[in-house]
Scaffold this active site. Structure first.
Site, PDB file in Angstrom:
ATOM      1  N   CYS A  54       0.813  -1.218   0.000  1.00 34.00           N
ATOM      2  CA  CYS A  54       0.000   0.000   0.000  1.00 34.00           C
ATOM      3  C   CYS A  54       0.847   1.269   0.000  1.00 34.00           C
ATOM      4  O   CYS A  54       0.333   2.352  -0.270  1.00 34.00           O
ATOM      5  CB  CYS A  54      -0.949  -0.018   1.191  1.00 34.00           C
ATOM      6  N   HIS A  68      -3.571   6.720   2.534  1.00 33.80           N
ATOM      7  CA  HIS A  68      -3.916   5.427   1.948  1.00 33.80           C
ATOM      8  C   HIS A  68      -5.292   5.021   2.486  1.00 33.80           C
ATOM      9  O   HIS A  68      -5.539   5.075   3.693  1.00 33.80           O
ATOM     10  CB  HIS A  68      -2.854   4.388   2.314  1.00 33.80           C
ATOM     11  N   ASN A 114     -10.219  -0.711  -0.479  1.00 32.65           N
ATOM     12  CA  ASN A 114      -8.762  -0.613  -0.419  1.00 32.65           C
ATOM     13  C   ASN A 114      -8.170  -1.210  -1.690  1.00 32.65           C
ATOM     14  O   ASN A 114      -8.186  -2.425  -1.890  1.00 32.65           O
ATOM     15  CB  ASN A 114      -8.254  -1.361   0.824  1.00 32.65           C
TER      16      ASN A 114
END
Ligand code: ACO
Length: 326
Positions: free
Chosen positions: A114, A253, A283
């Site tokens: 990520c 993020h 996500n």
């Protein structure tokens, strides 16, 4: 005269298929209420069976080319940040290059989960500022749906597919003011896809153990994210000689709305400065930040002259922060 690198353009692509929390209720023992209150996610996009990370990356790149007028032929390096590549090897960046008609252009992948967008941005900035390359395409495509255990409610409700891309080149003003990166490999089992590498090569036993899928210790990752994402943005602001008041917009993020909101609150960034799209897209790992940036630029929220902070945390463990003046 020294060269300063900056983001010249951003683009994004999201697959058409929308999967809501209610759809997931039919697959695993979960509820819309649980997913929404624990993560902030309401729906996500899932790529078609024949739509791969490189395809989504190419579409995001084309969006950046279209918006900026920069031509693919101007690109002299392709970096792809992904942990859901087309193949274990070679690099998905080579596929992206081929599909853009850029055979001959150097291309490589970064695996920083990520944190991948910010790691990629740091790479691109260093190449531009060294004078080695003039225009770099940084693409963050993720087809996470291929690596999810659709019987594991701990992970399949969180992750999704999508792609973001930026073009990095020399700028006269502003630019990538700072980047900061960190890692800790000792906690690898908190968040990883164990199978397919040389530790657990694919065979009957590893497949039976479902090692080909993402494994996550959500609680430990949550605790680490809450510690490392603020550190990463703090370090990036410090390196840029700025404080929270100087940041016009922040993009974290998009892993969990509770993590995002608690950090924003800690630094005093109000809702309108905190760009959030987790409710729509879930996500998408390395893609979350460039998708959010591209969308916010497209809808006129983030404009030239704005100072934007980024912060991410993910598998590795990795964490990273950056401050960019557009
Ligand atoms: N639906 C219903 N119940 C669930 C679900 C679900 N989808 N998933 C887990 N649960 C259950 C668990 O089994 C557990 O039950 P138990 O207590 O009976 O064992 C319970 O819910 C856990 O609940 P909480 O502890 O309240 O969950 P928490 O508040 O920790 O939220 C979450 C879980 C959303 C996973 C959170 O920990 C989180 O966001 N962690 C970070 C995730 C993250 O950032 N991952 C990064 C991945 S990106 C990358 O780098 C690839």
């Amino acid at each position: 005269m020294s060269i300063k690198a900056g983001i010249l353009a951003a683009g994004h692509y999201l697959p058409e298929k929308v999967v809501t929390n209610f759809d997931l209720e039919k697959i695993v023992d979960t509820s819309d209420e649980w997913i929404r209150t624990r993560s902030g996610i309401e729906e996500r996009r899932i790529a078609a069976d024949d739509e791969f990370s490189s395809d989504m990356g190419v579409k995001a790149a084309r969006d950046a080319f279209r918006k900026s007028g920069i031509k693919p032929e101007e690109i002299d390096l392709i970096i792809v940040s992904t942990i859901s590549p087309d193949f274990m090897w070679p690099a998905t960046a080579c596929q992206v290059g081929a599909k853009l008609g850029l055979a001959g252009v150097p291309a490589y992948d970064i695996s920083a989960a990520c944190s991948g967008f910010i790691y990629g941005l740091a790479n691109a900035a260093a190449f531009i500022e060294s004078g080695m390359y003039k225009k770099i395409l940084l693409v963050c495509p993720e087809k996470f749906s291929s690596f999810l255990d659709w019987t594991d409610r701990n992970t399949c409700v969180l992750m999704a597919d999508g792609a973001g891309a930026v073009i990095v080149g020399a700028v006269e003003e502003g630019g990538i003011l700072s980047t900061y990166m960190g890692s800790d490999g000792s906690k690898v089992e908190w968040l990883y896809q164990p199978g397919g590498g040389c530790v657990y090569p694919f065979n009957e036993e590893t497949i039976k153990g479902r090692k080909q899928y993402m494994h996550m210790n959500g609680k430990e990752i949550f605790k680490s994210a809450v510690e490392m994402m603020p550190l990463a943005i703090e370090k990036a602001m410090e390196k840029a000689g700025l404080t929270a008041e100087n940041i016009d917009f922040v993009i974290f993020h998009q892993a969990n709305i509770r993590i995002i909101d608690s950090i924003a609150k800690r630094f005093g960034w109000p809702e309108e400065k905190n760009i959030v799209n987790i409710q729509k897209y879930g996500n998408t790992s390395a893609a979350t930040i460039p998708i959010a940036l591209s969308e916010a630029m497209e809808n006129g929220k983030i404009k030239k002259g704005h100072t934007v902070g980024f912060s991410a945390f993910g598998g590795g463990l990795t964490w990273a922060g950056a401050v960019v003046k557009l």
